[in-house]
Design an enzyme around this catalytic site. Sequence first.
Site, mmCIF file in Angstrom:
data_model
loop_
_atom_site.group_PDB
_atom_site.id
_atom_site.type_symbol
_atom_site.label_atom_id
_atom_site.label_comp_id
_atom_site.label_asym_id
_atom_site.label_seq_id
_atom_site.Cartn_x
_atom_site.Cartn_y
_atom_site.Cartn_z
ATOM 1 N N SER A 139 5.014 -10.204 0.623
ATOM 2 C CA SER A 139 4.401 -11.105 -0.361
ATOM 3 C C SER A 139 3.137 -11.712 0.246
ATOM 4 C CB SER A 139 5.388 -12.191 -0.775
ATOM 5 O OG SER A 139 5.919 -12.854 0.362
ATOM 6 N N ARG A 140 2.195 -12.070 -0.613
ATOM 7 C CA ARG A 140 0.852 -12.422 -0.134
ATOM 8 C C ARG A 140 0.293 -13.656 -0.809
ATOM 9 N NH1 ARG A 140 -1.582 -8.875 3.944
ATOM 10 N NH2 ARG A 140 0.076 -7.353 4.226
ATOM 11 N N GLU B 186 0.564 -20.361 21.272
ATOM 12 C CA GLU B 186 0.595 -20.089 22.716
ATOM 13 C C GLU B 186 -0.268 -18.871 23.066
ATOM 14 O OE1 GLU B 186 1.823 -22.344 24.403
ATOM 15 O OE2 GLU B 186 3.441 -23.276 23.223
ATOM 16 N N ASN B 187 -0.630 -18.074 22.077
ATOM 17 C CA ASN B 187 -1.494 -16.915 22.354
ATOM 18 C C ASN B 187 -2.865 -17.351 22.887
ATOM 19 O OD1 ASN B 187 0.541 -15.195 21.539
ATOM 20 N ND2 ASN B 187 -0.180 -15.071 19.424
ATOM 21 N N THR C 263 -4.104 -12.475 10.856
ATOM 22 C CA THR C 263 -4.390 -13.738 10.183
ATOM 23 C C THR C 263 -3.959 -14.915 11.056
ATOM 24 O OG1 THR C 263 -4.154 -12.665 8.049
ATOM 25 C CG2 THR C 263 -3.975 -15.061 8.076
ATOM 26 N N TYR D 9 -1.275 -3.545 -6.966
ATOM 27 C CA TYR D 9 -1.120 -4.282 -5.707
ATOM 28 C C TYR D 9 -2.411 -4.308 -4.876
ATOM 29 C CZ TYR D 9 -0.125 -5.339 -0.922
ATOM 30 O OH TYR D 9 -0.216 -5.882 0.333
ATOM 31 N N GLY D 10 -2.637 -5.418 -4.196
ATOM 32 C CA GLY D 10 -3.791 -5.688 -3.340
ATOM 33 C C GLY D 10 -4.524 -4.485 -2.767
ATOM 34 N N GLY D 11 -4.022 -3.949 -1.679
ATOM 35 C CA GLY D 11 -4.723 -2.888 -0.961
ATOM 36 C C GLY D 11 -4.921 -1.619 -1.776
ATOM 37 N N ARG E 250 0.839 -1.190 0.000
ATOM 38 C CA ARG E 250 0.000 0.000 0.000
ATOM 39 C C ARG E 250 0.879 1.246 0.000
ATOM 40 N NH1 ARG E 250 -1.956 0.803 4.336
ATOM 41 N NH2 ARG E 250 -1.226 -0.992 5.489
ATOM 42 N N SER F 261 -1.309 -3.710 10.106
ATOM 43 C CA SER F 261 -0.911 -4.607 9.029
ATOM 44 C C SER F 261 0.379 -5.341 9.387
ATOM 45 C CB SER F 261 -0.710 -3.812 7.746
ATOM 46 O OG SER F 261 -1.922 -3.193 7.385
ATOM 47 N N ALA F 262 0.380 -6.636 9.118
ATOM 48 C CA ALA F 262 1.534 -7.509 9.378
ATOM 49 C C ALA F 262 1.885 -7.602 10.864
ATOM 50 C CB ALA F 262 2.739 -7.094 8.534
ATOM 51 N N CYS F 263 0.874 -7.562 11.721
ATOM 52 C CA CYS F 263 1.096 -7.698 13.167
ATOM 53 C C CYS F 263 0.310 -8.849 13.779
ATOM 54 C CB CYS F 263 0.792 -6.391 13.881
ATOM 55 S SG CYS F 263 1.963 -5.091 13.463
ATOM 56 N N GLY F 264 -0.166 -9.786 12.973
ATOM 57 C CA GLY F 264 -0.651 -11.033 13.552
ATOM 58 C C GLY F 264 -2.138 -11.314 13.489
ATOM 59 N N HIS G 98 -10.552 -2.643 11.429
ATOM 60 C CA HIS G 98 -9.478 -3.476 10.882
ATOM 61 C C HIS G 98 -9.254 -4.657 11.821
ATOM 62 C CE1 HIS G 98 -5.005 -3.380 9.345
ATOM 63 N NE2 HIS G 98 -5.735 -4.240 8.676
ATOM 64 N N LYS H 13 -9.623 -2.464 1.580
ATOM 65 C CA LYS H 13 -9.363 -1.359 2.492
ATOM 66 C C LYS H 13 -10.137 -0.093 2.076
ATOM 67 C CE LYS H 13 -6.537 -3.414 5.341
ATOM 68 N NZ LYS H 13 -5.817 -4.584 5.122
ATOM 69 N N ASP I 188 -9.257 -9.895 8.673
ATOM 70 C CA ASP I 188 -8.760 -8.549 8.382
ATOM 71 C C ASP I 188 -9.745 -7.421 8.684
ATOM 72 O OD1 ASP I 188 -6.418 -7.131 7.407
ATOM 73 O OD2 ASP I 188 -7.600 -6.553 5.666
HETATM 74 N N1 LIG Z 1 6.669 -13.336 17.127
HETATM 75 C C1 LIG Z 1 5.425 -13.451 16.660
HETATM 76 N N2 LIG Z 1 5.198 -13.210 15.349
HETATM 77 C C2 LIG Z 1 3.941 -13.327 14.914
HETATM 78 C C3 LIG Z 1 2.858 -13.711 15.762
HETATM 79 N N3 LIG Z 1 1.727 -13.731 15.034
HETATM 80 C C4 LIG Z 1 2.089 -13.366 13.773
HETATM 81 N N4 LIG Z 1 3.415 -13.141 13.697
HETATM 82 C C5 LIG Z 1 4.186 -12.768 12.492
HETATM 83 O O1 LIG Z 1 3.765 -11.483 12.072
HETATM 84 C C6 LIG Z 1 3.715 -11.397 10.652
HETATM 85 C C7 LIG Z 1 2.360 -10.927 10.214
HETATM 86 O O2 LIG Z 1 1.361 -11.795 10.685
HETATM 87 P P1 LIG Z 1 -0.094 -11.822 10.053
HETATM 88 O O3 LIG Z 1 -0.930 -12.719 10.909
HETATM 89 O O4 LIG Z 1 0.011 -12.149 8.631
HETATM 90 O O5 LIG Z 1 -0.490 -10.279 10.211
HETATM 91 P P2 LIG Z 1 -1.826 -9.501 9.755
HETATM 92 O O6 LIG Z 1 -2.156 -8.598 10.885
HETATM 93 O O7 LIG Z 1 -2.846 -10.455 9.309
HETATM 94 O O8 LIG Z 1 -1.289 -8.629 8.537
HETATM 95 P P3 LIG Z 1 -2.135 -7.923 7.326
HETATM 96 O O9 LIG Z 1 -2.662 -9.011 6.486
HETATM 97 O O10 LIG Z 1 -1.088 -7.098 6.671
HETATM 98 O O11 LIG Z 1 -3.189 -7.046 7.898
HETATM 99 C C8 LIG Z 1 4.059 -12.777 10.123
HETATM 100 O O12 LIG Z 1 5.413 -12.794 9.720
HETATM 101 C C9 LIG Z 1 3.852 -13.677 11.309
HETATM 102 O O13 LIG Z 1 4.662 -14.824 11.249
HETATM 103 C C10 LIG Z 1 3.151 -13.993 17.147
HETATM 104 O O14 LIG Z 1 2.289 -14.335 17.961
HETATM 105 N N5 LIG Z 1 4.451 -13.834 17.540
HETATM 106 O O1 LIG Z 2 -4.376 -4.060 2.168
HETATM 107 C C1 LIG Z 2 -3.396 -4.713 1.783
HETATM 108 O O2 LIG Z 2 -2.777 -4.511 0.756
HETATM 109 C C2 LIG Z 2 -2.901 -5.847 2.578
HETATM 110 C C3 LIG Z 2 -3.348 -5.741 3.931
HETATM 111 O O3 LIG Z 2 -4.151 -6.533 4.379
HETATM 112 C C4 LIG Z 2 -2.807 -4.627 4.713
HETATM 113 O O4 LIG Z 2 -1.880 -3.960 4.264
HETATM 114 O O5 LIG Z 2 -3.321 -4.411 5.805
HETATM 115 MN MN LIG Z 3 -3.676 -10.602 7.365
#
Ligand SMILES: Nc1nc2c(ncn2[C@@H]2O[C@H](COP(=O)(O)OP(=O)(O)OP(=O)(O)O)[C@@H](O)[C@H]2O)c(=O)[nH]1
Ligand SMILES: O=C([O-])CC(=O)C(=O)O
Ligand SMILES: [Mn+2]
Length: 604
Positions: free
Chosen positions: A386-387, A515-516, A274, A218-220, A79, A269-272, A247, A227, A294
Amino acid sequence: MTAATIPGLDQTPTTHQSLLAWVRQVAELTTPAEVVWCDGSDEEWRTITGKLVTAGTFVRLRQKPNSFWCASDPSDVARVEDRTFICSTYEADAGPTNNWMDPIDMKVIMTEHYRGSMAGRTMYVIPFCMGPLTAEKPMLGVEITDSEYVVASMHIMTRMGSKALALFGDDAEFVRCLHSVGAPLKPGQKDVPWPCDQTKYISQFPEERMVWSYGSGYGGNALLGKKCYSLRIASVIGREEGWLAEHMLILKLTSPEQKVHYIAAAFPSACGKTNLAMLEPAIPGWKVETLGDDIAWLRFGEDGRLYAVNPENGFFGVAPGTGWKTNPNAMRTLYTGNSIFTNVALTDDGDVWWEGYSEVPPDRLTTWKREHWTLASDELTSHPNSRYCTPIAQCPITAPEWDDPNGVPISAIFFGGRRATTIPLVTESRDWQHGVFLGATLSSETTAAATGQVGVVRRDPMAMLPFIGYHAGDYFQHWIDTGKHADATKLPKIFYVNWFRRDADGRFLWPGFSENARVLKWAIERIEGTAPAVDTPIGWVPTTGALDMKGLDTPVEDIEAVLEVDLDEWRTEIPLIEEWFTTIGDKLPTPLHDELEALKHRLA
Ligand SMILES: Nc1nc2c(ncn2[C@@H]2O[C@H](COP(=O)(O)OP(=O)(O)OP(=O)(O)O)[C@@H](O)[C@H]2O)c(=O)[nH]1
Ligand SMILES: O=C([O-])CC(=O)C(=O)O
Ligand SMILES: [Mn+2]
């Protein structure tokens, strides 16, 4: 070419006159070689993916059925927040957290970009519905695009085609989404695998319920149901109608006693998200099922509880780090096939690979940059953002009620970010208003999901910083009002989590992933009034003994460290929160100001 002579333009599978008029107007402006209305059929999927294979955009995988590898232009991988605009009439309505441009000026600029931008390409008209087709008021949209990649991805991510168009009638409201990759073809000009333009605009016109996107595939930036519609436009609709577009993932948690709770969680985004949505609990007897990974739309039900619906139909998940150990349910979903993989590596035998896919990479790969890679290479095989794009329905732990138009009643809301310090593993808010304060001050280190520097701490309120379609101060007020107008005993309890706290050597203190579940369990026990917690200046935090630690081999010192409320660290956090609140300005709701003063007082 005049509009009348564009093949397909006089094909009109609907009696919705304003839709037909808009399609004609866009075709006249963008001058495509032909117009195609998407029906969402399997045959259409085969045609589109076949076209993408012929064009060299897709490589058909041999090891996963009906699945494709795709590499984008290396400049078009995430994005683009600095090119994303909220075009409300008044700048003040976009607020301090959004880029704003006058809608008239933006239309003038973008119209010139769109003029002839689809030349030599097919213009696709994609009717779609966000959320269940059976909703009382289906949330409709139409995306016009010149990208086959977008058509294929929308097949997975949305309910689209004839089944959506059937809901339009003669005059249903819908969100107009216009997308062009911005790469017209001259007669005889050869196409590239990933057409795009260096100039990009992702523009939301909230008052007109409209999205214009230009220059990115790209996706978003390009799948406009996601989004752009379901967060930026929907947040504006939700504010007017009294609901929340967030979100958030949605999961169903069942205890060994078969008690069911639904949890929604917002992480940047990318903080866990999924990963949590598909979690396989490490504690025996507990079960997680997925409803969304999401986006969640939260509305009050007749019983006064807050119900969540996932507007999407697929997962657009981060590939790196997804493996059998971290997220086996995502792997099972992907092995079923019917998926698109973008910017991961391709193996010689026609499979995908990425960092974390398996412990040992194959000897040789083609990287996401289409370069030859061997074990001796030290380059990443896959882009960090990458997605994979895959249907929700084929995830083995998708909850049967995921498509219920009424949604599911939420017991708990989690906010979370990626912070190496300060933020404990889990904190329970004192009440709704304090929970809104925790969400409004949420902070996280930036990730590769957006272009720009990675690893910088920024405030990301409710994980919505790039997605709030209006003034952030009004958005906070809307959250506070949501609680005020509700029966407090029926509101979800709000928690703040951080899976990413590290020790001095940079090692994660908490094992995370499966473990979460231990944290989910504690939260549910708090709701049910059975788990202990300590009252700290920042909220309720579990005692070391309160978390279920059976079978966990993490040393107790690490558990203590991950739960620690370090008052000195918190005191250094205060000026950062003050600075953030100053940015919000006059529209910062007084209750949030009061919460900050109360926190300062408790820390003093
Ligand atoms: N250390 C750690 N890393 C995690 C954990 N959960 C997810 N991750 C890592 O965080 C990254 C993003 O995780 P996703 O679950 O794809 O994040 P998301 O929030 O769905 O991301 P978007 O799709 O961008 O919105 C990945 O590299 C995971 O391996 C966790 O509990 N601990
Ligand atoms: O929207 C996108 O391109 C991918 C996504 O889930 C984010 O960035 O939160
Ligand atoms: Mn996700």
